[in-house]
Design a protein around this motif. Structure first.
Motif, short mmCIF file in Angstrom:
data_model
loop_
_atom_site.label_atom_id
_atom_site.label_comp_id
_atom_site.label_asym_id
_atom_site.label_seq_id
_atom_site.Cartn_x
_atom_site.Cartn_y
_atom_site.Cartn_z
N VAL A 1 -20.02 13.49 30.53
CA VAL A 1 -20.27 12.03 31.13
C VAL A 1 -19.66 11.79 32.50
O VAL A 1 -20.14 11.39 33.38
CB VAL A 1 -19.65 10.93 30.29
N LYS A 2 -18.34 12.73 32.64
CA LYS A 2 -17.57 12.63 33.88
C LYS A 2 -18.23 13.25 34.93
O LYS A 2 -17.93 13.21 35.97
CB LYS A 2 -16.07 13.18 33.31
N ASN A 3 -18.87 14.50 34.49
CA ASN A 3 -19.67 15.01 35.64
C ASN A 3 -20.75 14.67 36.06
O ASN A 3 -21.26 14.69 37.29
CB ASN A 3 -20.04 16.52 35.01
N ILE B 1 -16.80 15.41 20.89
CA ILE B 1 -16.62 14.35 21.87
C ILE B 1 -16.00 15.03 23.25
O ILE B 1 -16.40 14.48 24.33
CB ILE B 1 -15.35 13.66 21.05
N ASN B 2 -15.03 16.01 22.97
CA ASN B 2 -14.57 16.83 24.42
C ASN B 2 -15.89 17.03 25.32
O ASN B 2 -15.84 16.93 26.53
CB ASN B 2 -13.95 18.05 23.83
N ARG C 1 -14.09 18.27 19.05
CA ARG C 1 -14.79 19.35 20.05
C ARG C 1 -16.05 18.64 20.77
O ARG C 1 -16.24 18.68 22.02
CB ARG C 1 -15.18 20.70 19.39
N LEU D 1 -18.82 15.89 25.11
CA LEU D 1 -19.47 14.80 25.64
C LEU D 1 -18.90 13.95 26.87
O LEU D 1 -19.43 13.61 27.87
CB LEU D 1 -19.54 13.46 24.70
N GLU D 2 -17.44 13.94 26.86
CA GLU D 2 -16.66 13.48 27.59
C GLU D 2 -16.71 14.11 28.97
O GLU D 2 -16.89 13.54 29.88
CB GLU D 2 -14.89 13.42 27.25
N SER D 3 -16.61 15.42 29.02
CA SER D 3 -16.89 16.12 30.38
C SER D 3 -18.23 16.04 30.76
O SER D 3 -18.45 15.88 31.98
CB SER D 3 -16.56 17.73 30.03
#
Lengths: 75, 243
Positions: free
Chosen positions: A72-74, A65-66, A63, A68-70
């Motif tokens: 970084v992408k935003n 990492i999920n 969760r 963090l991923e969002s």
């Protein structure tokens, strides 16, 4: 009620059907005592608790990492 | 964006499958009936927990080899990350397989290490992949590291397969089902054990892939952040120059 009783009595006889063991099989030492005492379930419980704990931790990492991923992408 | 986030926060179907199969493996593996064999006794249940380690390792290394081929064909850093992380996870499975096997061997063969061909071959296979890790650590240039280690990985994979599958079969082995071990052979075919064994292999392999993907994703984020910081620094420098 009678039917339930019949089914129940039939279920009690079920182990008889699984008694077809060869002489070698009955001689071989297995953990029967432990299982008849029901204590193998303690071990199963312990292993399950460990497994559940580790899996919960794994899911929480997933969760994070999920998130963090969002993030970084935003950016 | 919101929809995507919601979709991602729910566990994937294969992760749920992994969890369910792991529970099944533990409960079924410890409680279900197994064939009664002298010497093996209850340790026959090790089949459910020790052998999946090796299957898992082979699956991880196969993914790694495929990713290495992928890297060489299109040089995307993603493939390099996948290849290296799958090797890491595979090595962990291999080490666990070796330790669990040795523990079992002490009580069935009488020694932790009896120089069994499979023991030796699996250690040799592990060493090859330790070599891969050392090789990766010895480069400072990212692209060079990725390319050389991809070539190494592609060469290492067939060697590993030969070591694990072919060589131990050419000689007598103490391992159940190998060489002259009639007492152990029967359980390879036992339907009761297959009912737990195959799900166990799937469960542990999926768990390995899961953990590996977490590390892959962390490294992907890491790379993204580094790239963005680099861009930012450069843009700051550019701004200074403009001013």
């Amino acid at each position: 009620m009678k039917r339930i009783l019949t089914i129940f009595l039939f279920l009690l006889t079920l182990p008889v059907f699984s008694q077809g063991k060869t002489p070698v099989e009955t001689q071989t030492e297995m953990a029967d005592l432990l299982r008849s005492n029901g204590k193998i379930y303690v071990v199963v419980g312990t292993v399950l608790i460990v497994l559940i704990g580790l899996l919960i931790y794994l899911i929480s990492i997933d969760r994070k990492i999920n998130k963090l991923e969002s993030e970084v992408k935003n950016k | 964006m919101n929809i995507e986030l919601k979709k991602k926060s729910v566990l994937n179907w294969w992760k749920i499958l992994a969890i369910l199969l792991l529970f099944y493996t533990v409960i079924g593996g410890l409680l279900m009936e197994v064939p009664r064999r002298d010497i093996l006794n209850e340790s026959i249940r090790n089949l459910y927990f020790h052998v999946p380690m090796w299957f898992g390792m082979i699956i991880m290394l196969t993914i790694s080899a495929v990713a290495s081929i992928g890297y060489l064909s299109n040089s995307k850093s993603r493939f390099d990350i996948i290849a290296s992380e799958m090797v890491n996870m595979g090595a962990i499975f291999g080490i666990l397989g070796l330790i669990t096997g040795m523990l079992w061997a002490e009580y069935t063969w009488g020694k932790f290490w009896s120089g069994d061909p499979k023991q030796k071959a699996s250690v040799a296979g592990l060493l090859i992949y330790f070599g891969y890790m050392v090789l990766r650590a010895s480069f400072s240039d990212d692209q060079l590291r990725a390319r050389v280690s991809a070539v190494f990985s592609i060469l290492a994979y067939p060697t590993f397969i030969v070591l694990i599958f072919v060589l131990p079969r050419l000689v007598d082995s103490l391992h159940p089902g190998n060489g002259g071990n009639p007492g152990f052979n029967a359980y390879d075919l036992d339907a009761r054990m297959r009912m737990v064994f195959y799900p166990a292999v799937i469960a542990f392999s999926l768990l390995g892939v899961w953990i590996a993907t977490l590390r892959i994703r962390i490294r992907t984020i890491d790379n993204l952040v580094i790239d963005k910081n680099y861009e930012k620094e450069n843009s700051v420098i550019l701004d200074h120059k403009v001013k």
